[in-house]
Structure formats: C-alpha cells, structure tokens
Enzyme design. Structure first.
Site, short mmCIF file in Angstrom:
data_model
loop_
_atom_site.label_atom_id
_atom_site.label_comp_id
_atom_site.label_asym_id
_atom_site.label_seq_id
_atom_site.Cartn_x
_atom_site.Cartn_y
_atom_site.Cartn_z
N SER A 193 -2.36 -61.99 29.53
CA SER A 193 -1.16 -62.68 29.97
C SER A 193 -1.49 -63.82 30.92
O SER A 193 -2.21 -63.62 31.91
CB SER A 193 -0.22 -61.70 30.67
OG SER A 193 1.03 -62.29 30.89
N ASP A 238 9.14 -67.46 32.94
CA ASP A 238 8.00 -66.58 33.18
C ASP A 238 6.72 -67.39 33.43
O ASP A 238 5.65 -67.05 32.94
CB ASP A 238 7.78 -65.60 32.03
CG ASP A 238 6.80 -64.49 32.40
OD1 ASP A 238 6.74 -64.13 33.59
OD2 ASP A 238 6.07 -64.01 31.52
N HIS A 270 5.07 -63.01 35.89
CA HIS A 270 4.95 -61.56 36.04
C HIS A 270 3.54 -61.13 36.45
O HIS A 270 3.36 -60.01 36.93
CB HIS A 270 5.38 -60.84 34.76
CG HIS A 270 4.48 -61.03 33.60
ND1 HIS A 270 4.76 -61.91 32.57
CD2 HIS A 270 3.30 -60.48 33.28
CE1 HIS A 270 3.80 -61.86 31.68
NE2 HIS A 270 2.89 -60.99 32.08
#
Length: 494
Positions: A238, A159, A129
């Site tokens: 992230s 992911d 993402h």
C-alpha cells in the site's frame, strides 16, 4: 491396383485444380498479390528490467509507530483482515512472535507500507491509511538508510498523504499520464509486501476508472476512480508505485479485492491525474482544494434511456437535481440533462466524472458537454467548492476557535449535576466568540459526543474539518456556572 489408380487420379485432379486457380492468387511474376494476408508480427517483448531499475530507488518502506495501546488491526472489529479489503497494514514481525507488553511512552510499530519519492529534496507520497494515527513515521530507503518523516498533509477522501524527510539528491520517480494507459498494457508494481524491501511484480491493466461502490467505503475513501490491475499486491504494498514499462508512475497502489487479505487476482491504484493534484494542494495549501459541479447524477443505462426517450447517447450522467449557488446552476443544467464530457474528455460513469473534476480547483474554468432533448450542447463555467464559492480553503487549525479549554474538578461536576465537561476560558476571538459563547461556559457534548478535555475537543474538531460535509459545524451542549443550560452552533466553514 484400382485403389492406387483412384488415389493417383484424385491427386492429379487436385493439382490441376490448384494450378487453374493459382493465377488468382499470384501475379505474373509468381509473387503473392497484395490482398493476400500474411502474419509478420514482431517477437513479444517482456523485458521489465529498465522500468524496474528506474523505479526501485524511488520506492521506500514506511513504518508507522504509535504510543497508543491499539494496533492497526484493532479497528477492524475482530482483529484480522477486512473481508473485502486489505488496506495493507503488514505486520510480519508481530505475527512471528507474541507482542510484548509496552509502556505507553514507548512507540510501537503498528503499520508497514510503501511510499514513492516525488522530489529530490524528500517529499514522499503514500496512502493516508499507512500513516493514519501514527505518532512517529520512519522511512527506509532502498540503500537501507533510514529517516524520520513529518506529515505535510493528508486527504482521507482520496486516501493520499504527503510526508517529507530531511534529505537531498534523492532519486524521484517520473510521473506518467494515467489517462494515456490502455487496458491490456503491461505494468509493474513496486513496494514492500510483507516487509520484503523493493519487490517488483508484473501484470496488465485490467480496467480503468473502476468504481468499487459502497463496498469500498472505508475511512472516508469516497473518491473512486481506480486503475485495476492483476499485478500481485500484498500487505505492505500500500502506497507503492504502479509504473508503465518506461518506469513512469501511473498510479499509487491502494487496495486489493480479496476474501483472504492477500493477493487473489485484482488490485487497485489511484491514478496520477488525482495524485498530482492532491499532492500539489497539500504542499501548497495544506489541504485539498476540491471542486464540485453541484448536481446529483445517476449513471445512464438502457432502461433509463428508454424511459426518458434519450437516443443521442448510450452512456453518461443523468442529472437528478441541481444545487443552488453551484457551477451546474451557472451552466443552466437541468434535470434529465445527460453529462457526456468534461473539458472534451468523455465521461461514461460516475468514477470518470469524479476523476476529471479532481483535476481542477475552485475558480478554474471548465467546459461541460451534455445532451438535452437529444441535442448536444457545450457550455463553459467556473467551478466552485462545496460552500458555493471560489475561495481557497485553508487548513483547519484548532487555534481558530480562539480560546482555551480547561478540565473541571469533581466538585464542580457534583455542584452542577453533570458527569463530564470542559470549561471555556480565555476567549480572544475566533469561532467560539462569534457563536456567542462566553468565558466560563462548560461544554458537556459536541455533536452528541461527551467531552472531558481539550484533547477531546481537538479530536472532534479535526474529524469535522477532515470530513467532506458541506456544513462544518460544532453543535455544543453545555451549562454556565449559574446552572443555566445553553446550546450553541459554532460554524467552522468560513
């Protein structure tokens, strides 16, 4: 005087009583006997400097740019943070000042995250993402040098993404064993929260093999076996590193549990058991080689165990159905069997089962331990993919359709009575020809979505190829120049 006499008498009696029983606690030499419990715990160590020094140079800042008009928040349906997850699209610069109108040709930063260097020649792992929808990716190193990166491969289901920069003699991180970490163990999270480069936070492992269930379903994130930690993570973390006190990578930070979008207690990382397998597949094959058992399972609980009269185990995966042409079928698994281990590693819930299966590829041999009629059985079989074979899955290539797609003019649309469509031309072979489609066919819809250009067809194709659906098919609706409507099913699974 009476009070003083009484106090003295009590003290004397206590002393005599202690002396009478002292031999029970002391040896002849006056030392404590072996059964006396004493505390001699070492001092508590909280020096994280070694782990931090080993890690900061291996963690990079990743900026994603797009020429499209949307930004990272536009897909969240209201512009703000997801009420359950913040997938860390930190945009501090855009929050500090109004965003100016940009020309379509100028790339605009729409994402900020982290990545981890895994080889000395520039391979970097991050979250899918972080770089999804990016037209340009920029990597900022800890020494402030910058590189433009290219995407090697992505996996929406886990992911994870693999990117590469043109560099040498980098400082790759050392991989640790995520299965060896223990709840309560100290860990460090390294990343770029809010754009602050090389930030280190500390916490402990709160839980392992954590499944986030339906609340975690976002963007195809359906492989869930997270390491849960209370290390502080915020937007920009992230894709960063979760390391043990040796500075070894045990997970890639991916999500936080938050009602506000910022840290509030729990964070989640993808364990290295999954990361290593996905990165190897993306580098070697361009896509993940995913193996499945081929059965539907339910987590065993006390109520189900009582109903099924299962007494040999208190946890595991109860089989609710078995798929044809599957590993489960080969193993002879049946309904009401309870899977308790894969390759001798115990699995108590669905997340642990998924984590173990994701260590293997189709064609690998595994052993499965299960309970049937309260007897423990172990059998060995060969894992298969979702199509029931052991073949290597190739990276989807739009050119495999074997033709070109051409826009049609307003006159053609008016003549045929259609409002949209794209013309098939130059068929040379491939999936389009195999489906029976001929030159001149005008596709108006694919899987219920209207198409007007080659880009529309390619976008739908890529969505199908990235999905984990067993059947990868393009259902095409269209019309020939003669006015006759046709329907075709283009198989993309082979």
């Amino acid at each position: 005087m009476k009070k003083i006499t009484i106090i003295a008498a009590v003290a004397l009696a206590t002393g005599l009583l202690f002396g009478a029983h002292a031999k029970e606690y002391m040896g002849n030499n006056g030392k404590e006997s072996n059964f006396i419990l004493t505390s001699s715990s070492p001092s508590f160590e909280t020096d994280f400097t070694v782990a931090a020094e080993k890690t900061v140079n291996a963690v990079v800042c990743i900026k994603s740019y797009t020429t499209r008009s949307r930004n990272a928040y536009s897909n969240q349906g209201g512009g703000g943070y997801d009420p359950f997850f913040d997938f860390f699209f930190g945009q501090p610069q855009q929050r500090q000042q109004p965003r100016q109108q940009q020309k379509n040709s100028e790339p605009v930063q729409n994402g900020l995250g982290s990545g981890v260097i895994i080889t000395d020649d520039g391979y970097i792992v991050t979250n899918n993402h972080v770089i999804a929808e990016a037209d340009k990716i920029e990597v900022l190193m800890n020494d402030n040098s910058t590189y433009e990166a290219k995407i090697i491969g992505t996996d929406e289901a886990s992911d994870l993404a693999l990117i590469k920069i043109d560099a040498k003699d980098l400082s790759p991180i050392t991989f640790g064993n995520s299965e060896a970490v223990k709840v309560g163990e100290w860990v460090l999270a390294v990343g770029n929260p809010f754009g602050f480069n090389s930030t280190v936070t500390a916490g402990i492992i709160s839980a392992k093999a954590r499944s986030l269930g339906q609340n975690g379903q976002r963007g195809g994130l359906n492989i869930e076996s997270f390491i849960q930690t209370d290390a502080a993570l915020n937007p920009g973390n992230s894709g960063g590193a979760l390391v043990n006190l040796k500075g070894e990578l045990i997970g890639i930070n991916s999500a936080i549990y938050s009602n506000t979008g910022s840290y509030s207690g729990f964070s989640f990382a993808i364990p290295t058991t999954i990361v290593k397998k996905v990165m190897t597949d993306l580098r070697q094959y361009g896509t993940v080689q995913r193996a499945v058992l081929g059965c539907q399972v339910i987590e065993l609980d006390a109520k189900i165990a009582k109903e099924k009269n299962i007494t040999a185990t208190k946890s595991g995966l109860l089989i609710a159905g078995v798929t044809d042409r599957s590993t489960a079928k080969e193993l002879g698994l049946q309904e009401d069997d309870v899977i308790t281990a894969v390759n001798k590693v115990e699995v108590h819930n669905h997340a642990e089962l998924v984590e173990q299966l994701n260590k293997f590829r189709p064609g690998d041999s595994i052993s499965v331990t299960f309970v049937r009629d309260n007897k423990v059985i172990t059998k060995t079989g060969t894992l298969r993919n979702m199509q029931g074979s052991t073949d290597i899955t190739k990276k989807g290539d739009f050119s495999e359709l074997g033709c070109a797609f051409m826009k049609i003019g307003a006159d053609t649309k008016q003549h045929l009575g259609i409002s949209n469509g794209v013309k098939v031309t130059g068929i040379k072979g491939g999936s389009i020809k195999e489906a029976g489609i001929k030159d001149g066919f005008i596709i108006t819809e694919i899987n219920g979505t209207a198409v007007n250009s080659s880009d529309d067809v390619e976008r739908i194709y890529n969505q199908i190829m990235k999905s984990d659906d067993d059947d990868k098919v393009m259902f095409m609706t269209g019309i020939y120049p003669t006015g006759k409507k046709y329907y075709y099913a283009v198989n993309l699974a082979e």
